[in-house]
Design an enzyme around this catalytic site. Sequence first.
Site, mmCIF file in Angstrom:
data_model
loop_
_atom_site.group_PDB
_atom_site.id
_atom_site.type_symbol
_atom_site.label_atom_id
_atom_site.label_comp_id
_atom_site.label_asym_id
_atom_site.label_seq_id
_atom_site.Cartn_x
_atom_site.Cartn_y
_atom_site.Cartn_z
ATOM 1 C CD GLU A 166 50.202 133.462 -16.306
ATOM 2 O OE1 GLU A 166 50.794 133.351 -17.391
ATOM 3 O OE2 GLU A 166 50.099 132.554 -15.479
ATOM 4 C CG HIS A 197 54.018 132.620 -14.648
ATOM 5 N ND1 HIS A 197 54.205 131.270 -14.858
ATOM 6 C CD2 HIS A 197 54.188 132.810 -13.317
ATOM 7 C CE1 HIS A 197 54.481 130.678 -13.718
ATOM 8 N NE2 HIS A 197 54.479 131.587 -12.762
ATOM 9 C CG ASP A 214 55.630 132.037 -19.383
ATOM 10 O OD1 ASP A 214 56.121 130.929 -19.628
ATOM 11 O OD2 ASP A 214 54.955 132.256 -18.365
#
Length: 240
Positions: free
Chosen positions: A88, A26, A139
């Site tokens: 992330e 992500h 993303d």
Amino acid sequence: MKIIQHPLPFWDERPQAQDIDSLVLHCSAHEPEEMISVLTQQKLSVHYIVGSNGQIYQLVPEEKRAWHAGVSCWKGVENLNHRSIGIELSSLSMGQGDYPLRQILSLERLIKDILRRRPTIKPQNVVAHSDVAPTRKPDPGIAFPWQYLAAKGIGLWYDLADASKIDETNVVILLQQIGYNTQNLPAAQYAFCRHFAPHYVQKDADIQHLVDNVYPQDFVFPAEALPILQAVAYRYRTTD
């Protein structure tokens, strides 16, 4: 590899006997501390965050089910949260501008460590959030260095010469062979391009607009991109 522990309570147990067989990547337009605050407000989580300076934070133990992928599907299997580890990355451009080298090197070390410990995660299942949620998420973006990481043994890339080894020309079938959910075909096609043919994806300087308008609803898969799609499908079909 130094990892800062910053536990969040937003996780639950994985289903019993569920192998961890996927890695979902992500990005978010926040640096780690702000990202943690946003996740807390939204009661969401992810296993790791990698900041733009390369610093790694762990929010949820790997064996627990973090709440990061949401409604998702890959290779016909829904709810990737059950079976995946989520990472992330900080990216103020939402992956439209280059990721700093130190961030990518740090990510590379983290993923290699995860893959060493979890051989159940196959290269075909190192995926983008946009791959598994193509209608909802853009993303980690067009600038994410998939080809570089594949050369380091993380995920898969393609050799265009392999396109001639596949007779199939149906875009839907080829996307499905890779793993995409094609119920929304424009979204699946655009997600494929984000990952493997980013020159067909438009940059969007307005990050909020990008998040709210993940794909053009009238997107038509470029005919000249078919050999890329065939080469990727070949690679995914022939890699164990």
